[in-house]
Design an enzyme around this catalytic site. Structure first.
Site, PDB file in Angstrom:
ATOM      1  N   HIS A 137       0.830  -1.157   0.043  1.00 46.37           N
ATOM      2  CA  HIS A 137       0.025   0.011   0.303  1.00 46.37           C
ATOM      3  C   HIS A 137       1.018   1.228  -0.096  1.00 46.37           C
ATOM      4  O   HIS A 137       1.775   1.282   0.776  1.00 46.37           O
ATOM      5  CB  HIS A 137      -0.877   0.072   1.165  1.00 46.37           C
ATOM      6  CG  HIS A 137      -1.890   0.995   1.170  1.00 46.37           C
ATOM      7  ND1 HIS A 137      -1.653   2.551   1.563  1.00 46.37           N
ATOM      8  CD2 HIS A 137      -3.225   1.221   0.871  1.00 46.37           C
ATOM      9  CE1 HIS A 137      -2.778   3.126   1.385  1.00 46.37           C
ATOM     10  NE2 HIS A 137      -3.801   2.351   0.826  1.00 46.37           N
ATOM     11  N   GLU A 139       0.784   4.362   1.486  1.00 43.28           N
ATOM     12  CA  GLU A 139       1.033   4.706   2.719  1.00 43.28           C
ATOM     13  C   GLU A 139       2.055   4.019   3.432  1.00 43.28           C
ATOM     14  O   GLU A 139       3.005   4.648   4.193  1.00 43.28           O
ATOM     15  CB  GLU A 139      -0.169   4.793   3.709  1.00 43.28           C
ATOM     16  CG  GLU A 139      -0.030   5.429   4.833  1.00 43.28           C
ATOM     17  CD  GLU A 139      -1.290   5.593   5.815  1.00 43.28           C
ATOM     18  OE1 GLU A 139      -2.387   5.475   5.289  1.00 43.28           O
ATOM     19  OE2 GLU A 139      -0.970   5.370   7.175  1.00 43.28           O
ATOM     20  N   THR A 177      -3.141   4.158   8.839  1.00 47.64           N
ATOM     21  CA  THR A 177      -4.010   5.325   9.437  1.00 47.64           C
ATOM     22  C   THR A 177      -5.583   4.563   8.996  1.00 47.64           C
ATOM     23  O   THR A 177      -6.477   5.016   9.750  1.00 47.64           O
ATOM     24  CB  THR A 177      -4.015   6.617   8.796  1.00 47.64           C
ATOM     25  OG1 THR A 177      -4.163   6.580   7.302  1.00 47.64           O
ATOM     26  CG2 THR A 177      -2.953   7.253   9.159  1.00 47.64           C
ATOM     27  N   SER A 235      -8.995   1.304  -2.447  1.00 49.59           N
ATOM     28  CA  SER A 235      -9.263   2.180  -1.078  1.00 49.59           C
ATOM     29  C   SER A 235      -9.153   1.337   0.077  1.00 49.59           C
ATOM     30  O   SER A 235      -9.991   0.706   0.464  1.00 49.59           O
ATOM     31  CB  SER A 235     -10.388   3.125  -1.144  1.00 49.59           C
ATOM     32  OG  SER A 235     -10.720   3.624  -0.033  1.00 49.59           O
TER      33      SER A 235
END
Ligand code: 10D
Ligand code: SF4
Length: 321
Positions: A137, A139, A177, A235
């Site tokens: 991912h 992030e 997060t 997402s």
């Protein structure tokens, strides 16, 4: 509201309950705002490294207005205005941009940047770091690349159970997060059990928006037969909402927009729960409501939920556009 204008309406009644809060978070609003303002101030093309947020419609809309999305910086021409996505970037990406003197506007969400800072602080304390998150991912790649020192990626309870570290007395953890709060608690419990000296933020790295949207789905699942989550396949936070609905025993579907609705889902269904991931625009939720009218007459209800008034400051480069 009723659907009496639509020729396709059947006599069946469907109650649609809208989760609250749903959709855009403050980090997504800010990131999209940055690209829009950069397009106005500097004119197209504006290069964006990675999808600004993980939503197909947002990306297509900005692309149509002159944003150019690239996977890596070497696709950005010399001197071109460049935006880093809301998910954050590794230090090497920042350095590569600085090395080429690219003009950069950083749309990293401040709450992602806070996790970077937390990881760096643990590294300065001489601690090894466990990052709880999903491999590959954006992030996670950014966060690992923001921290000097050893970072172990742990994705599951099983990973936490088999992790070996150099010094269990100097261990810390941080998290992505957008994780499931419940899954993350389970992973942290295993880490604490195996490494009692481990330090970390509990689940507070999971941002307010993620937590509030998950809590709302928990509430929604008590009231509905089926859950629709508006959001794109890549997402993370949107996927977690769908998973929670499914784990609570409700058929749950992640859909980009109304075109993904399937008639077979609604056979025998009286109550539909509707929510949206943090990167999904409200206009798509409205479109899904319109799309649902083909399956019955709608009665629409809104849940009460945690009010959100978070707003982040814009970067100086676009603050006065
Ligand atoms: O995949 P994801 O949930 O991390 O990102 P998305 O762009 O869907 O939503 C916004 C969340 C961000 C930028 C991570 F904090
Ligand atoms: Fe920031 Fe949370 Fe939104 Fe991610 S989901 S952009 S961390 S506010």
């Amino acid at each position: 509201m009723d659907g009496s204008h639509s020729p396709q309406v059947t006599s069946k009644a469907i109650k649609v309950i809208l989760a609250q809060p749903r959709g855009f978070c403050a980090g997504v609003e800010r990131a999209i705002d940055i690209v829009e303002r950069a397009l106005i101030k500097f004119g197209p093309p504006i290069y964006v490294r990675h999808e600004i947020v993980h939503n197909r419609h947002v990306v297509e809309d900005l692309r149509a207005r002159g944003a150019v999305f690239v996977d890596e910086l070497d696709e950005v021409p010399e001197g071109a205005m460049t935006v880093f996505s809301a998910h954050g970037v590794a230090r090497k990406v920042e350095k590569a941009a600085a090395g080429r003197a690219l003009p950069v506007i950083d749309a990293t969400c401040p709450l992602v940047a806070k996790v970077h800072a937390e990881g760096r602080r643990y590294a300065r304390q001489g601690r090894e770091i466990v990052l709880i998150g999903h491999a590959g991912h954006a992030e996670v790649e950014g966060t690992i690349g923001q921290i000097d020192g050893k970072v172990y990626l742990v994705q599951t309870i099983e990973d936490a159970g088999s992790l070996t570290v150099q010094n269990p007395e100097k261990l810390s953890y941080i998290t992505q997060t957008t994780l499931s709060v419940d899954d993350t608690r389970g992973i942290i419990a295993v880490l604490k059990d195996r490494f009692p000296a481990v330090v970390g933020p509990d689940v507070r790295d999971i941002c307010y928006a993620t937590q509030n949207r998950q809590e709302a789905v928990h509430h929604l699942a008590e009231l509905v037969d089926l859950i629709l989550v508006v959001g794109s396949k890549n997402s993370s936070n949107s996927n977690r909402l769908r998973e929670i609905g499914a784990e609570l025993g409700r058929p749950s579907y992640l859909i980009d927009d109304a075109s993904h609705l399937q008639a077979s889902w609604f056979e025998g269904i009286r109550t539909v729960g509707l929510t949206a991931g943090a990167s999904a625009p409200e206009v798509l939720v409205k479109g899904v409501i319109e799309g649902l009218r083909q399956f019955g007459q709608l009665e629409i209800e809104m849940l009460a939920g945690t009010p959100e008034d978070v707003k982040f400051k814009l970067p100086a480069e676009v603050a006065n556009v």
